[in-house]
Design an enzyme around this catalytic site. Structure first.
Site, short mmCIF file in Angstrom:
data_model
loop_
_atom_site.label_atom_id
_atom_site.label_comp_id
_atom_site.label_asym_id
_atom_site.label_seq_id
_atom_site.Cartn_x
_atom_site.Cartn_y
_atom_site.Cartn_z
N HIS A 1 0.63 -1.42 0.32
CA HIS A 1 0.12 0.35 -0.11
C HIS A 1 1.03 0.73 0.42
CE1 HIS A 1 0.94 0.60 4.34
NE2 HIS A 1 0.64 -0.10 4.38
N ARG B 1 -6.01 1.39 4.03
CA ARG B 1 -4.58 1.39 3.27
C ARG B 1 -4.21 0.53 2.45
NH1 ARG B 1 -3.31 -0.53 8.49
NH2 ARG B 1 -0.46 -2.04 8.73
N GLU C 1 -0.88 -6.92 7.56
CA GLU C 1 -0.62 -6.81 7.71
C GLU C 1 0.27 -7.67 8.88
OE1 GLU C 1 2.35 -6.39 7.55
OE2 GLU C 1 2.77 -4.55 7.49
N HIS D 1 0.24 -5.62 2.26
CA HIS D 1 1.48 -5.05 3.77
C HIS D 1 3.03 -5.74 3.54
CE1 HIS D 1 -2.32 -3.59 5.18
NE2 HIS D 1 -2.61 -5.06 5.16
#
Length: 247
Positions: A9, A60, A87, A182
């Site tokens: 991202h 994100r 993540e 991520h």
């Protein structure tokens, strides 16, 4: 030939503030939104035309993917979201400033927490407000699937099966796929694809919003991988990621 683009991202608000983020659902910064648009332009200029997209549950990554697809006029393609692409969970570190943490515990310890393979930060308490168990988007997960902290090893254990059971089969149907996720969930997949050792994975730092292309044959055997963009700029962005954990 099959192509999969892995895309971390764009810069988030907490990336900008140099904070551990993990499963905390922070938004993109203005710079991060610009990075996402630029990634879309780069992919379009290089002739990519995705047929399927994957992303995490965190905004994100979702917003980065949405921006990329919008720039490419591909808003209509199917998108699948999964918590398995989230993540790495940073436990009690989530929200702390990385440089301040390095000053307190030492850069070597922070490097271990950020990049080592099998050492996780201290977990959240079960009654901590940051516990994902209290988040509606994770209601259907079993208790054993909801982390209070994670090592990269544990991130591999949830992300790689998703690659094998969901993404690989879709590569039988589609020639081009994008995965917007991520730094650590993508490191987990990259470790698997390139057979990177537990010790060597510590040095892999993914820059924000730089497309990372993996080319496969029709049997999904890896042929080659490469970043799209200016090599010097990519090198600088990688170094910046590496330096986040220093005093």
């Amino acid at each position: 030939m099959k192509k999969v683009v892995l895309l971390r991202h764009g810069e988030s608000v907490w990336n900008n503030e140099n904070r551990f983020t993990g499963w905390t659902d922070v938004d993109l910064s203005p710079k991060g939104m610009e990075e996402a648009v630029l990634a879309g332009k780069t992919l379009k200029e290089n002739g990519f035309c995705f047929q399927k997209a994957y992303t995490s549950y965190l905004k994100r990554a979702v917003k980065t993917l949405n921006s990329v697809l919008d720039v490419m006029d591909l808003d209509w393609i199917p998108v699948e979201k999964s918590w398995r692409l989230n993540e790495k969970h940073y436990g009690m570190l989530q929200g702390l400033n990385k440089a301040e943490t390095a000053a307190k515990y030492g850069e070597d310890q922070v490097l271990v927490w950020r990049r080592s393979y099998d050492i996780a930060p201290a977990p959240l308490a079960s009654d901590d407000s940051r516990n994902p168990r209290s988040d509606i988007r994770y209601n259907e997960l079993k208790d054993c699937e909801v982390p209070l902290t994670e090592s990269l090893k544990e991130t591999v254990e949830r992300a790689v099966p998703y690659w094998e059971k969901v993404i690989v089969p879709s590569l039988k149907q589609y020639d081009q796929i994008i995965i917007a996720a991520h730094g650590n969930s993508l490191r987990a997949i990259i470790k698997f694809l390139k057979n990177i050792s537990d010790s060597e994975i510590v040095s892999l730092n993914l820059p924000t919003a730089i497309p990372y292309v993996f080319e496969f044959d029709d049997d999904v055997n890896l042929l080659k991988d490469y970043f799209l963009g200016d090599p010097e700029e990519i090198k600088k962005k990688m170094a910046a990621v590496a330096n986040q954990g220093k005093k």
